[in-house]
Design an enzyme around this catalytic site. Structure first.
Site, PDB file in Angstrom:
ATOM      1  N   ARG A   1       0.821  -1.197   0.000  1.00 20.64           N
ATOM      2  CA  ARG A   1       0.000   0.000   0.000  1.00 20.64           C
ATOM      3  C   ARG A   1       0.858   1.251   0.000  1.00 20.64           C
ATOM      4  O   ARG A   1       1.795   1.368   0.786  1.00 20.64           O
ATOM      5  CB  ARG A   1      -0.934   0.000   1.205  1.00 20.64           C
ATOM      6  CG  ARG A   1      -1.766  -1.272   1.230  1.00 20.64           C
ATOM      7  CD  ARG A   1      -2.971  -1.166   2.102  1.00 20.64           C
ATOM      8  NE  ARG A   1      -3.770  -2.385   1.971  1.00 20.64           N
ATOM      9  CZ  ARG A   1      -5.056  -2.462   2.188  1.00 20.64           C
ATOM     10  NH1 ARG A   1      -5.718  -1.378   2.517  1.00 20.64           N
ATOM     11  NH2 ARG A   1      -5.698  -3.601   2.065  1.00 20.64           N
TER      12      ARG A   1
ATOM     13  N   HIS B   1     -21.183   2.469   8.518  1.00 19.18           N
ATOM     14  CA  HIS B   1     -21.391   3.128   7.227  1.00 19.18           C
ATOM     15  C   HIS B   1     -22.839   3.521   6.997  1.00 19.18           C
ATOM     16  O   HIS B   1     -23.215   3.874   5.872  1.00 19.18           O
ATOM     17  CB  HIS B   1     -20.887   2.234   6.094  1.00 19.18           C
ATOM     18  CG  HIS B   1     -19.394   2.146   6.041  1.00 19.18           C
ATOM     19  ND1 HIS B   1     -18.609   3.051   5.356  1.00 19.18           N
ATOM     20  CD2 HIS B   1     -18.539   1.278   6.623  1.00 19.18           C
ATOM     21  CE1 HIS B   1     -17.335   2.736   5.508  1.00 19.18           C
ATOM     22  NE2 HIS B   1     -17.260   1.665   6.264  1.00 19.18           N
TER      23      HIS B   1
ATOM     24  N   LYS C   1     -17.125   9.251  10.140  1.00 16.60           N
ATOM     25  CA  LYS C   1     -17.572   9.157   8.739  1.00 16.60           C
ATOM     26  C   LYS C   1     -18.674  10.177   8.493  1.00 16.60           C
ATOM     27  O   LYS C   1     -18.392  11.332   8.230  1.00 16.60           O
ATOM     28  CB  LYS C   1     -17.969   7.719   8.418  1.00 16.60           C
ATOM     29  CG  LYS C   1     -16.748   6.791   8.400  1.00 16.60           C
ATOM     30  CD  LYS C   1     -17.094   5.386   8.005  1.00 16.60           C
ATOM     31  CE  LYS C   1     -15.855   4.527   7.759  1.00 16.60           C
ATOM     32  NZ  LYS C   1     -14.949   4.406   8.913  1.00 16.60           N
TER      33      LYS C   1
ATOM     34  N   THR D   1      -6.407   3.414  27.307  1.00 13.74           N
ATOM     35  CA  THR D   1      -6.060   4.352  26.249  1.00 13.74           C
ATOM     36  C   THR D   1      -6.494   5.753  26.655  1.00 13.74           C
ATOM     37  O   THR D   1      -7.481   5.921  27.381  1.00 13.74           O
ATOM     38  CB  THR D   1      -6.727   3.960  24.906  1.00 13.74           C
ATOM     39  OG1 THR D   1      -6.207   4.767  23.852  1.00 13.74           O
ATOM     40  CG2 THR D   1      -8.237   4.146  24.963  1.00 13.74           C
TER      41      THR D   1
END
Length: 598
Positions: A173, A376, A407, A436
């Site tokens: 990639r 999505h 998104k 985290t």
């Protein structure tokens, strides 16, 4: 530093390989000071032998004394379960510099000859060099001052071979770097090198593959909220949620998301990838020690696949969107087994739409927990943009919903929504949440403003839906190989990795940016260009894109008029129609998609 890193890597490898609970030995060899008992799911003596071979290779290099006594071999074939016998010996190792033992070459050879030796990252990556390189063999057999350097060199060369292999398989990639400019979406600036001088030249392109579907990343409401939060609270979060990193804006955002999904509670993560990992961690913790079976759609995103893998819960893979196959698997699973069905509403690569209502009905019939990924779809479908569940009038029906803030909402982060108890379990047990740094308040403020705007105003998503519908009709009329017209995602089948990349490059030369989607994001032979239209794309830009696509797809013989309707015979369409004679391999949940993109 390298030794410490590799010691940690070796330890992690052993944890994966030796998961069975073994009893600690009471007799120590040469005053062993540190013991380690690895728990989990080691089921075969073959795996134990593999771990033993791994220790024989690694231990001398970093002064680790290791002994493994495998449970007595029962005659079971590879993969058969071996009873968990408390009389079995323990795995133990010394990390405090005992006397160095010579490597047992026979054990190394035995490990390399095992059919599952590829499960050990070290053995699989350097096995060929071990066999052929005398210097490496010497470094492995004897702990010399040069051992570490020789081994590091071997691993460096192995990494180069991995990259070369990716390039040979057309899987390597390469990033293309762009600069977004507020108010000018979908136009972006990118740099190319002048062929004669090598000088960087800036050029403009129109992007057709952005996941900022509604251009909310540039919306004034979002920018103002983020600017205010930045000036009031600064750039960072200050820590994890458990240590000074929980912020009032986090609570407000989670309440908004729970309300959006018509569920009791929500929990935000740094990304939906981490959210999906966290959900599966939470479920594994909730049902520890109980009979559980996960049912996963074969086209599930890499984050769901990895989450299931990390959970170590047993799983069954059902064919993509195949309700009959899912029901067959559910019916053949004992009633006393807790069932978890994992699927997406909109599949990001194929552009297909899940039969959500039917899957939820099966979950209710068989008492299964439903986990739907609306990444999505969230922000794009339904009266308030709550996703496919909103569109079909089923909000609150799924047990768990995961989604993204990066998104359609145009910012960053992910979330999971569900019952208060389930969300609290995930909050309390998920490593991807606990360990985290929390979402910066400035990001949470932007996400909250975006969610509220999208819920209150449908203009952007209606405009996007209209443009997508018109484009799909024109694509089919122009004989472009549209693989699915079920959602806003418009995948055009190319079918070969090199050609897919070439098409992308030739389109960019014309000022059009569409990222090629190759294996392992999609199966080999289903390489594609993935196109999405946004509310800011103009009619002129649409015309220019379609003309360029017809020109290039015709140039390479990819139009359906040239291929006698090959797209209608493509696997995606076969699966939608119930013909699963050539489905994607369910083995993707074992080995594929290590580099899958969102």
């Amino acid at each position: 530093m390298f030794a410490n890193t590799f010691r940690r890597t070796s330890s992690a490898c052993l944890r994966r390989l030796c998961r069975s609970t073994w009893q600690q030995q009471q007799q120590h060899q040469r005053g062993i000071a540190v013991k380690s008992v690895f728990k989990g799911s080691c089921r075969s003596s073959n795996t134990i032998a593999l771990a033993k071979a791994h220790l024989h290779i690694v231990a001398p290099l970093f002064q680790i004394n290791s002994t493994i006594a495998a449970p007595p071999f029962t005659g079971a074939d590879e993969g058969d379960e071996v009873p968990n016998d408390n009389s079995s010996a323990a795995l133990e190792f010394e990390s405090r510099h005992p006397n160095i033992e010579l490597v047992d070459a026979d054990e190394v050879k035995k490990g390399l000859s095992l059919s599952n030796s590829d499960k050990c990252p070290f053995l699989s990556s350097v096995s060929d060099r071990i066999k052929t390189d005398p210097n490496l063999r010497e470094a492995i057999h004897f702990n010399t001052p040069e051992s570490g350097k020789v081994l590091k060199d071997a691993i460096d060369k192995t990494m180069c071979n991995v990259l070369r292999s990716l390039q040979d398989q057309k899987r390597y990639r390469e990033f293309k770097y762009f600069q977004r400019r507020v108010g000018q979406h979908p136009r972006v600036v990118h740099e190319i090198a002048n062929g004669s001088t090598g000088e960087k030249i800036k050029r403009e392109a129109v992007t057709w593959c952005s996941n900022d579907y509604l251009n909310m990343g540039h919306h004034p409401v979002v920018l103002q909220a983020m600017n205010t939060a930045l000036m009031e609270q600064g750039a960072g979060a200050g820590g994890t949620r458990n240590i000074s990193g929980s912020n009032m804006i986090h609570s407000a955002l989670e309440a908004e998301l729970a309300n959006l999904c018509h569920l009791d509670a929500a929990l935000i993560f740094s990304s939906c990838y981490n959210a999906n990992l966290g959900v599966m961690e939470g479920l594994a913790s909730a049902f520890e020690g109980e009979g559980v079976m996960v049912f996963s759609d074969e086209e599930n995103h890499a984050s769901l696949v990895q989450g299931i893998r990390n959970s170590r819960l047993p799983k069954k893979i059902f064919k993509h969107n195949d309700v009959d196959h899912l029901e067959e698997l559910l019916a053949n699973t004992p009633q006393d087994v807790t069932k978890v069905v994992v699927f997406e509403s909109v599949y990001s690569m194929s552009g297909t739409l899940a039969p959500v209502d039917q899957i939820l009905s099966l979950c209710e019939e068989y008492g299964a927990i439903s986990l739907i990924d609306e990444v999505h779809a969230i922000g794009l479908y339904g009266k308030e943009g709550a996703g496919v569940l909103d569109m079909i009038g089923q909000l609150g029906r799924a047990d768990l919903v995961t989604g993204t803030l990066g998104k359609a909402f145009g910012v960053s982060g992910g979330f999971v929504a569900g019952s208060a108890s389930l969300i609290d379990v995930i909050r309390s047990t998920s490593s991807s949440f606990i360990f985290t740094t929390s979402m910066p308040p400035v990001v949470a403020a932007g996400a909250l403003a975006s969610v509220r705007h999208v819920r209150a105003c449908s203009d952007e998503r209606q405009c996007m839906a209209e443009k997508s519908a018109k484009m799909k009709e024109r694509m089919k009329a122009l004989h472009l190989p549209l693989m699915s017209d079920a959602t806003h995602i418009m995948p055009l089948l190319v079918g070969e990795g090199s050609l897919c990349k070439r098409l992308s490059e030739e389109l960019l030369e014309r000022g059009i940016y569409i990222q090629p989607i190759n294996y392992p994001s999609v199966p080999k032979g289903e390489e594609l260009l993935r196109i999405t239209a946004g509310p800011k794309h103009t009619d002129d830009q649409i015309d220019y894109l379609l003309n360029a696509l017809v020109d290039l797809f015709g140039k390479y013989g990819l139009l359906t008029s040239q291929t006698h309707g090959v797209v209608e015979n493509n696997n995606y369409y076969n699966r939608e129609q119930g013909d699963v004679s050539q489905p994607n391999s369910p083995q993707q949940h074992e080995s594929a998609h290590p580099l899958m993109v969102s």
